[in-house]
Write a protein that holds these residues in place. Structure first.
Motif, short mmCIF file in Angstrom:
data_model
loop_
_atom_site.label_atom_id
_atom_site.label_comp_id
_atom_site.label_asym_id
_atom_site.label_seq_id
_atom_site.Cartn_x
_atom_site.Cartn_y
_atom_site.Cartn_z
N THR A 139 0.85 -1.18 0.00
CA THR A 139 0.00 0.00 0.00
C THR A 139 0.89 1.23 0.00
N SER A 140 0.55 2.23 -0.79
CA SER A 140 1.36 3.43 -0.85
C SER A 140 1.34 4.14 0.50
N PRO A 141 2.40 4.90 0.82
CA PRO A 141 2.42 5.64 2.07
C PRO A 141 1.22 6.58 2.21
N GLU A 142 0.83 7.21 1.10
CA GLU A 142 -0.30 8.13 1.15
C GLU A 142 -1.59 7.41 1.51
N ALA A 143 -1.80 6.22 0.92
CA ALA A 143 -3.01 5.45 1.22
C ALA A 143 -3.00 4.99 2.68
N ALA A 144 -1.84 4.59 3.18
CA ALA A 144 -1.74 4.14 4.56
C ALA A 144 -2.04 5.28 5.53
N VAL A 145 -1.55 6.48 5.21
CA VAL A 145 -1.83 7.64 6.06
C VAL A 145 -3.31 7.99 6.02
N LEU A 146 -3.91 7.94 4.84
CA LEU A 146 -5.34 8.22 4.73
C LEU A 146 -6.14 7.25 5.58
N ASN A 147 -5.79 5.98 5.54
CA ASN A 147 -6.49 4.98 6.35
C ASN A 147 -6.35 5.29 7.84
N PHE A 148 -5.15 5.69 8.27
CA PHE A 148 -4.91 6.02 9.67
C PHE A 148 -5.77 7.21 10.10
N PHE A 149 -5.81 8.24 9.26
CA PHE A 149 -6.63 9.41 9.60
C PHE A 149 -8.12 9.04 9.63
N ARG A 150 -8.55 8.18 8.71
CA ARG A 150 -9.95 7.75 8.71
C ARG A 150 -10.31 7.00 9.98
N GLN A 151 -9.39 6.18 10.47
CA GLN A 151 -9.63 5.43 11.70
C GLN A 151 -9.86 6.37 12.89
#
Length: 468
Positions: A139-151
Motif C-alpha cells: 500500500t502506498s504511504p499516502e493510502a496508509a496515512v489516509l487509512n490512519f486518519f480515517r480510523q
C-alpha cells in the motif's frame, strides 16, 4: 447515556493476556457469564466495570471504549461499490452487524480489498513493460496515512490540546503570528529563522539545520505558508512525544509510511495552532463555510482553510463532515482527506466528471456541483484552483485544484449552494474512477472496466470505444 459495547476489544484484550473468561472475570470481580455476555455484545459495559478493566490491565480507556466503527463502515460501503460485488451486496444492517460482532473480520476484508486494488493497478502499470512486479500488495504511504486518519475520524484530540497551549494563554492576532512564532522558536528552542533567496535553496521551500540551529525559508513561499512552515517545525521538535504516541498506535510498519504520517500529523498541529478549533468552528458556522472569508480571517491560504474544515470532528462540537481532494493538471490525486462516506479515488485518478478538473479553465473561481455515486448517494462539491510556490519563470503555472464535498443533507449549511437552485439543480453521475466504475455508457470513460464488463460488440459503436 449512550451504551458502550466493547465485546471484540474485550475478547482481544483477554486473548493477548492469555486468560480464560473465568480468569478475566476473577480479575474484574464479575461473573464468568457476564464476561461472556460482554464479549458477545449482549451487554453494554458499566462504568464501574470499565474503570476496573482500565485499572487491572493498564490500558488507555480510548483503546477500549472509543468507537471508530463509523469510519470503518464508510470504508466498507465504499469498497462494496466495487462492481465485483454487484451480486449479493450486503445491506446496511448486515454491515453494522458485522462491525458489532466481527470488527477484525471487517478490517481484514478492507485490507484484502485494498491489496486487490493495489495489485490490479500495479499489474496494469507493469503489463508488457518487461519489469518485475515488485511488492504488488504494498500500500502506498499516502493510502496508509489516509487509512490512519480515517480510523481517527480525521481528528486528533491530543494534538488539538497541544495546539491550544501553544501560545501559553497569550492572545496573538493573525497579523502578529509570524513574528510571534519566530520569537517563540528563538526563546523555546534556540532556533534562528532566516529567509533566503531561491538561488541559495533551489527546489527547496524549507530546511531545518540542526547543527546551526537554523530554519531557512525560501523567498518563494508566500506569507501564510512561511508561517505554516515555522509552526510545522515547532510541531516536529516540540510535539515529538505526542506524535510518536500516535504513530505507535498507527499500525504503520514501514519507514516511508511512518515518515509520511509524521509530516501529516505535524501539518495537523500547525493548522490547529493557526486556526484554533472553537474560533474557527464559530466563524465557519457564521459564514456558512465561506473558505475565502476563513482564509482571510485567520491569515491562512484557501487550501489550508479547506483542509482544517475536514478536521472539525470533535465529539459534541462537530462541523460539517467534508472530504478534501487535491489534483494536478494530469488528474493525479496529490492529497486527500475524508470525514464522509464518499470514497476518494486512490488508484487511477479521480472521476473526470468532477468539476475539480474543469476548474483549471477558470483559475481562482469556485465551481459548485451536485454529484451522485453509483450507489445513489449524493454529495455537494465545490472546486477551485490553488497556486503553488514558483521558483523561477521557467516553472510558472504550477497550479493545482482542490475539491471540498459533503453529503447533500448538509447543503443548507454551505454558502456556495445558495445560488445553486437546489433541489432543481442538475446532478452529475460520477464514479470512483474509470477502472472500477460500473457506468459503462459514460462518455468520459478512459479505461475498460476491470470486472463485470462484457465484450465489445464489433457491430456497434457506443458512446466510447469501451461500450457497444
Amino acid at each position: 447515556m449512550l451504551k458502550t459495547f466493547i465485546g471484540p476489544r474485550l475478547r482481544r484484550l483477554r486473548v493477548e493476556n492469555g486468560q480464560t473468561q473465568a480468569q478475566m472475570a476473577k480479575a474484574l470481580g464479575i461473573s464468568t457469564s457476564y464476561v461472556n455476555l460482554l464479549e458477545k455484545n449482549e451487554r453494554s459495559v458499566s462504568v464501574p466495570v470499565l474503570l476496573k478493566l482500565l485499572e487491572s490491565y493498564d490500558v488507555d480507556w480510548r483503546e477500549i471504549a472509543e468507537d471508530d466503527s463509523s469510519a470503518v463502515l464508510a470504508d466498507l460501503r465504499g469498497a462494496l461499490q466495487d462492481p465485483i460485488f454487484d451480486t449479493g451486496r450486503p445491506d446496511l444492517p448486515q454491515l453494522r452487524a458485522a462491525l458489532t460482532h466481527s470488527p477484525d473480520l471487517a478490517t481484514s476484508f478492507l485490507r484484502l480489498h485494498r491489496a486487490y486494488l493495489a495489485a490490479t493497478d500495479q499489474l496494469m502499470s507493469v503489463s508488457g513493460a518487461g519489469e518485475p512486479a515488485q511488492s504488488l500488495q504494498a500500500t502506498s504511504p499516502e493510502a496508509a496515512v489516509l487509512n490512519f486518519f480515517r480510523q481517527h475520524q480525521n481528528y486528533f484530540e491530543d494534538l488539538e490540546k497541544a495546539a491550544e497551549g501553544f501560545w501559553g494563554g497569550q492572545r496573538v492576532t493573525a497579523d502578529d503570528v509570524y513574528a510571534g512564532v519566530k520569537k517563540r522558536l528563538q526563546d523555546q528552542l534556540g532556533l534562528h529563522v532566516r529567509l533566503v533567496p531561491v538561488s541559495e535553496m533551489p527546489a527547496t521551500l524549507r530546511e531545518y539545520d540542526e547543527e546551526r540551529r537554523e530554519v531557512r525559508l525560501s523567498e518563494a513561499l508566500d506569507h501564510p505558508n512561511r508561517v505554516f512552515q515555522l509552526v510545522h517545525v515547532s510541531a516536529l521538535l516540540e510535539q515529538r512525544d505526542v506524535i510518536d504516541g500516535l504513530l505507535s498506535k498507527s499500525r504503520l510498519d514501514n519507514a516511508n509510511g511512518l515518515a509520511r504520517c509524521r509530516v501529516e500529523l505535524a501539518n495537523y498541529f500547525a493548522a490547529a495552532v493557526l486556526m484554533p478549533y472553537r474560533p474557527f468552528m464559530t466563524e465557519a458556522l457564521e459564514s456558512k463555510y465561506d473558505f475565502d472569508h476563513l482564509a482571510t480571517r485567520f491569515g491562512v491560504s484557501f487550501e489550508q482553510a479547506c483542509h482544517r474544515a475536514t478536521t472539525l470532528q470533535r465529539r459534541g462540537a462537530r462541523g460539517v463532515p467534508f472530504f478534501f481532494l487535491r489534483i494536478d493538471k494530469a488528474g493525479n490525486v496529490t492529497k486527500r482527506f475524508n470525514a464522509t462516506d464518499f470514497h476518494l479515488a486512490e488508484y487511477g485518478g479521480a472521476c473526470p466528471r468532477l468539476d475539480v478538473h474543469t476548474s483549471f479553465r477558470t483559475p481562482g473561481r469556485i465551481l459548485s456541483q451536485l454529484v451522485e455515486m453509483p450507489d445513489s448517494s449524493q454529495y455537494f462539491v465545490i472546486s477551485r484552483t490553488v497556486d503553488r510556490p514558483s521558483f523561477a519563470r521557467q516553472h510558472q503555472d504550477v497550479r493545482l485544484a482542490v475539491a471540498m464535498g459533503c453529503g447533500t443533507e448538509h447543503i443548507g449549511s454551505i454558502c456556495y449552494a445558495d445560488q445553486l437552485g437546489v433541489p432543481a439543480a442538475h446532478t452529475t453521475k460520477i464514479g470512483i474512477n474509470c477502472r472500477v466504475c460500473p457506468r459503462i455508457d459514460c462518455d468520459q470513460r478512459a479505461h475498460h472496466a476491470l470486472v463485470l464488463s462484457g465484450p465489445v460488440d464489433e457491430r456497434r459503436r457506443g458512446a466510447t470505444r469501451y461500450s457497444s
